[in-house]
Structure formats: C-alpha cells, structure tokens
Design a protein around this motif. Sequence first.
Motif, PDB file in Angstrom:
ATOM      1  N   PHE A 165     -14.153 -16.431   9.676  1.00 41.81           N
ATOM      2  CA  PHE A 165     -13.169 -15.756   8.824  1.00 41.81           C
ATOM      3  C   PHE A 165     -11.991 -16.673   8.521  1.00 41.81           C
ATOM      4  N   LYS A 166     -11.554 -16.648   7.277  1.00 44.46           N
ATOM      5  CA  LYS A 166     -10.429 -17.475   6.850  1.00 44.46           C
ATOM      6  C   LYS A 166      -9.104 -16.743   6.959  1.00 44.46           C
ATOM      7  N   ALA A 167      -9.144 -15.423   6.932  1.00 51.41           N
ATOM      8  CA  ALA A 167      -7.933 -14.621   7.073  1.00 51.41           C
ATOM      9  C   ALA A 167      -8.345 -13.178   7.322  1.00 51.41           C
ATOM     10  N   GLY A 168      -7.397 -12.393   7.832  1.00 48.40           N
ATOM     11  CA  GLY A 168      -7.662 -10.985   8.065  1.00 48.40           C
ATOM     12  C   GLY A 168      -6.402 -10.164   7.886  1.00 48.40           C
ATOM     13  N   ALA A 169      -6.595  -8.873   7.596  1.00 46.28           N
ATOM     14  CA  ALA A 169      -5.476  -7.943   7.452  1.00 46.28           C
ATOM     15  C   ALA A 169      -5.782  -6.703   8.280  1.00 46.28           C
ATOM     16  N   ALA A 170      -4.995  -6.467   9.323  1.00 45.02           N
ATOM     17  CA  ALA A 170      -5.212  -5.347  10.236  1.00 45.02           C
ATOM     18  C   ALA A 170      -4.170  -4.263   9.989  1.00 45.02           C
ATOM     19  N   PHE A 171      -4.626  -3.082   9.613  1.00 46.04           N
ATOM     20  CA  PHE A 171      -3.753  -1.931   9.407  1.00 46.04           C
ATOM     21  C   PHE A 171      -3.798  -1.040  10.645  1.00 46.04           C
ATOM     22  N   MET A 172      -2.648  -0.824  11.256  1.00 45.31           N
ATOM     23  CA  MET A 172      -2.514   0.103  12.387  1.00 45.31           C
ATOM     24  C   MET A 172      -3.444  -0.292  13.544  1.00 45.31           C
ATOM     25  N   GLY A 173      -3.485  -1.577  13.866  1.00 46.66           N
ATOM     26  CA  GLY A 173      -4.359  -2.055  14.924  1.00 46.66           C
ATOM     27  C   GLY A 173      -3.626  -2.249  16.238  1.00 46.66           C
TER      28      GLY A 173
END
Length: 427
Positions: A165-173
């Motif tokens: 993975f090159k990037a990630g976006a975690a919502f409410m993690g």
Amino acid sequence: MKRLTALVAGVCAAVLSVVMTATLPHQAAAATLAEVTGFGANPGNLRMHVYVPDNRPARPAIVLAMHGCGGSGPGLYSGSEFASLADRYGFIVIYPSASKKGNCFDSWSAESHVRGGGSDPVSLMSMVTYTLQRYGGDADRVYVTGTSAGGMETNIMLGNYPDVFKAGAAFMGVPHSCFANEADYIPSPGASNCASGRISKTPQQWGDLVRAAYPGYTGARPRVQLWHGTNDTLVYYAALQQEIDQWTNVFGLSQTPTGTDTPQANWNRRRYADPAGTVKVEAYSIQGAGHSLPMSGMAAAAVQFFGLTGGGPTSTPTPPAGACRVTYTPDSWNNGFTAAVTIANTGTTAVSGWTLTWTWPGNQQITNAWNATVSQQGAQVTARNAAYNATIAAGTAVTFGLQATYSGTNSAPTQFALNGTACALAT
C-alpha cells in the motif's frame, strides 16, 4: 466499528499460485458492482465485490474500501462516495464484506497482527492480488481505506503490508495491534479498553507494534491519513492521538505537527511532514461529529491525499467555485416529511452521471424517493441519477424528491457534494 458489532448499523508465492491456477471467477462488468468468488486464499471467509469504472487508464489504481461492523461491501458501495470518485478519476474499488462478530473485520487476533499470519488480512491481500492481475492494475498505486472496523483494519493492512500500500485513510480507527485479544473487542460504548483509549503507551511502544508486524522491514512506509469525530462515544476521540503517536513514531517524526489548518468548517487538520516537506501523516479532528464518518466530501479528501485526483498527494481538494448549487426544500408534518432536492449545474461543462451525497444532522430515515435512486447508511445518504436524468447540462438543473421520517427536530443538511465535490447551498 459502526457500533463495533453494530449499533448498526507476504502476498506470498502460495497466494499468487492459487490465484493464477484457480478457475476464473465471476468477472465484474464495467461500471457495475459485481461479486468475485475464487479470488485466492480466504482464511477470513470474506466476500469480495469489485467496482470497475467504464473509463480507466491502462494500469488503473486500486482502492481497498472496508465497511464498519454490521455493514457489507455492497452497503459501503451504495452509502459512500468512493464509486462516484472512481468514475471521475478512473480507479478500481474493492469492497470486501466481513463475516466475524456481526460482520466486523478482524483487528483483534494474533493472526491479524502480523504479515501473512492468516485471518482477514490474508483474505484482503488475496483480493488485491486478484484485482492487480485480472485488471492490469498498477502495483505502485494501491491504497486502503475504511470506516470504524474498516478503519481499524486499514491500520492493520498498512502495518502488515507496507510494501503493497502506498497510502491509507482510516476513519474512526484505533492503532495497529491496539486490541490485546478478542475479549477486548466489545460492542458496548466504554467497555473496550482499546476503543475507549484507556491503553497507555508511549509513541515508541505504539510504533514498535507496527514494526513487529513485519520484522526486519526497512523499506518505504505508506503515508497515513486519520479521521475522528470529537464527540465519538463508541470509538473514543482519544484513539486519534494514539494513532498519531504510532504513525509519527514509525516515520521517525515528532509528535508536534509541522502545520495546522481548517480546510473546511469544523475540519481541524494537523500535518506531520518529513524534512523534505512531504506530509507523511495528517489527522483530521471533526468538531462535534460522533461515530458517523466519512461525511460528505471526506472520501474526496482521502482520494486527494492518495494522489488520485491529479493535484498531488499533499494538497487539499478545492472544489471549483460555483460548479454546482443545491436547493433543498422540505415539507414537514408530525414525524414525517417530503423534500424536493434540486441540483443546478452552475459550471461551464455538462455533468454526465451524478451522485449527490449528504449527511443528516438528525435521525432522519428515508422511506421513498423518486427521480433518483436513494440509499442510506447511518446518517449518510447517497442519491444517484435515474437513466433519464443522468446528464445535467451547463446552466440547467435536475430535481428529485424523497420521503422520510424523523423524531425531534427535522434540521436540513448543511452540506451536499456532487460527484465528490462540495456544492453551494441555495439560500
């Protein structure tokens, strides 16, 4: 954890071999959400759906998008902006469906905390591998995102597979390896030590948990975007700082941000850049928001952070001035109402195919709609065009209607997004 259990609502040669030698599964048609079976090793017993846009480059980017507890891949597809953004920017979206503990992704087991350990992360990697091979995806542009349980799994995947993975976006993690075991993965607010932010660790200790997921790895790490509502009473807001501590330590950065701003009203952003000025971690505190992310426009901000919009990964998406205007006209009675919603194209080019999203400020629940296909997941609503009104020429408008119930106050939405771009509100 969208109510954790629902207040409801490496890639190794063996895996590659299974994918390559298995009989071709059901193939997803373009611009249609389709289920894929036989995608490879699946120890987590997950289901896979994939959305492949009509218009995409020869080597499209891939986004793995994961739902919260009690949800499903098709539910996230219909209740979020990622598919309309895929149409706009030409990337493929994988929508997995979990099967454990009320359809929660496993971020609590020892198997899930290490690369190739088994359980859901290995199943998810099989999906990524299948999609890369089946659709000629770009292995240098693979990204991951998720909400609640899916946000927790986002951090797991970023730690276990930093070379994928090159990037990630975690919502409410929560941080990687925050849950000590399944016993702490409790569906009641305040009951879980991890989800309540009661686990006390230094940034070094949090960072060590990520490093332990792939011992000896010295390569590049994926950039991380984090989102949390300040009034979240299920996965407490304190978890955001723990995630920041973890990932800044992994990158060898200070826990003091290199910049702060407010890209939109109530979106307070902290950025953590390396000496070259590249933002490695950015964190959004959404003032007054509960366990209800992503709201309108947030998926677009995540896709922008990934670098899939052409504006670069470190800039903030700025909607074109005056591109669209929404008029929302409700007619309420007792505990019900109807509303007419008009979308005006105030730009200079036609809109071909539209998706309008918004978030209810109250407990409104849609029961019927006309002139659009409308779906709802929690407080988030997605309206898609009908076949006969898909095009909005410049200077024209379309109108659709809905019927819904409510209790208390029937407050109007305060923000709408058309195909992922914020619209002006008619006054």
